[in-house]
Write a protein that holds these residues in place. Structure first.
Motif, PDB file in Angstrom:
ATOM      1  N   THR A  29      -5.962  -6.522  -6.050  1.00 24.35           N
ATOM      2  CA  THR A  29      -6.862  -7.643  -5.563  1.00 24.35           C
ATOM      3  C   THR A  29      -5.937  -8.199  -4.334  1.00 24.35           C
ATOM      4  N   ASP A  30      -4.634  -7.889  -4.145  1.00 21.20           N
ATOM      5  CA  ASP A  30      -4.197  -8.556  -3.035  1.00 21.20           C
ATOM      6  C   ASP A  30      -2.834  -7.407  -2.774  1.00 21.20           C
ATOM      7  N   SER A  31      -2.250  -7.868  -1.521  1.00 21.43           N
ATOM      8  CA  SER A  31      -1.172  -6.903  -0.957  1.00 21.43           C
ATOM      9  C   SER A  31       0.127  -7.103  -2.097  1.00 21.43           C
ATOM     10  N   ALA A  34      -0.353  -4.951  -4.925  1.00 24.02           N
ATOM     11  CA  ALA A  34      -0.189  -3.531  -4.416  1.00 24.02           C
ATOM     12  C   ALA A  34       1.345  -3.130  -4.353  1.00 24.02           C
ATOM     13  N   THR A  42      -4.641  -2.883  -1.194  1.00 30.62           N
ATOM     14  CA  THR A  42      -5.658  -3.336  -2.277  1.00 30.62           C
ATOM     15  C   THR A  42      -6.747  -2.127  -2.651  1.00 30.62           C
TER      16      THR A  42
END
Length: 309
Positions: A29-31, A34, A42
């Motif tokens: 869902t977010d960097s 990731a 994402t």
């Protein structure tokens, strides 16, 4: 599953049966997430599944039998498996060399649960084909069949020399005459062998140009010696198309459907396919896998050939 005999003697002959695995049901869902799981961006699992279905359907339309191993797991296994974000990179789990199946061993704790899930099925499907799992890391994205004589293996971030030593005798028993071991840089963009080079034709390898500076340690059943990468490939009948500019995953990580046809990412640089005369003759099938590629691998990483004619 319909019975068949697992067999692969090249990377370019007609692909008949391949194993895949559907992607996770989770979103990245977010960097920050990731980055922490080693992904480049994402990922939305709905888009990832759309990519996967395009890959699966394209293979089937080309006459390839597709086995999605996620559908064969027990309910208990599925509870964990569907949350394993890298499980669709099936190439690393095992490889078929000649007429034998060689099981891999995870080089990353994040990926370790996938291996027993897949191996339990492979053991059921191919009980007489399996070779003992190595005791140290061996991820099969580091293993490449050049032809019936030669296999190229990278030792690096995810594969150990000890693991290769433990299986090379059995590879020779299959009929391969030479195994070349290369030790490539340990970075995310050089993680496995197939992020650095790939077989594009019966007589052509595509490779990042830095590989020309690397030696290989060449083993036969009785001897060993050193050679340079290009010298070794040339001796086995391959020219090398050295890429000076490349987008690692889409440009290197493709798969041969048959001697005339390559399955490539829509993100691949079109320029490289027009410069080399052998590649100009290829039938290129492009598919959208960009959401899946954010996980750090490409089409070759997502496909485990079980049978090539």
């Amino acid at each position: 599953m319909d019975s068949f005999q697992a067999s692969c003697w090249s990377e370019h002959e007609e692909l008949k049966v391949v194993m895949l695995c559907a992607p996770t049901i989770l979103d990245v869902t977010d960097s920050t997430i990731a980055e922490n799981v080693g992904w480049s961006a994402t990922v939305n699992h709905v888009k990832a599944m759309e990519n996967f279905m395009e890959l699966k359907t394209t293979l089937e339309n080309a006459g390839v039998k597709v086995i999605d191993y996620s559908k064969e797991l027990t309910n208990d296994e599925k509870t964990v498996s569907e949350q394993l974000i890298n499980r669709y990179f099936v190439r690393d789990l095992a490889c078929v060399l000649g007429n034998s199946m060689f099981l891999g061993e995870a080089g990353s704790s994040l990926r370790r649960p996938e291996y027993p899930h897949a191996h339990s099925l492979l053991e059921k499907w191919f009980p007489e084909k399996l070779n003992k799992q190595p005791s140290t890391a061996l991820e099969c994205g580091d293993v490449m069949i050049l032809n019936k004589d030669a296999v190229l293996i990278n030792i690096g971030m995810r594969t150990t020399l000890e693991a290769v030593e433990s299986i090379k005798g059995r590879i020779f028993q299959e009929g391969f005459s030479e195994i070349a071991i290369i030790d490539l840089p340990r970075r995310s963009d050089t993680l496995h062998l197939d992020m650095n080079c790939n077989v594009a034709n019966a007589n052509l390898v595509i490779a990042k140009n830095f590989m020309r500076y690397f030696p290989v340690h060449v083993f036969t059943a009785q001897t060993n010696r050193f050679a340079m990468t290009e010298q070794f490939l040339n001796r086995h009948g391959f020219d090398v198309y050295w890429l000076e500019k490349y987008n690692t995953i889409p440009d290197i990580n493709f798969i041969n459907l048959n001697p005339e046809t390559l399955l490539i990412s829509k993100q691949a640089s079109k320029e490289q396919w027009t410069k080399h005369p052998l590649l100009q003759k290829k039938n290129l099938i492009e598919i959208e896998v960009s959401e899946l590629e954010k996980g750090g691998g490409g089409i070759r990483c997502m496909t485990l050939p079980l049978l090539r004619k």
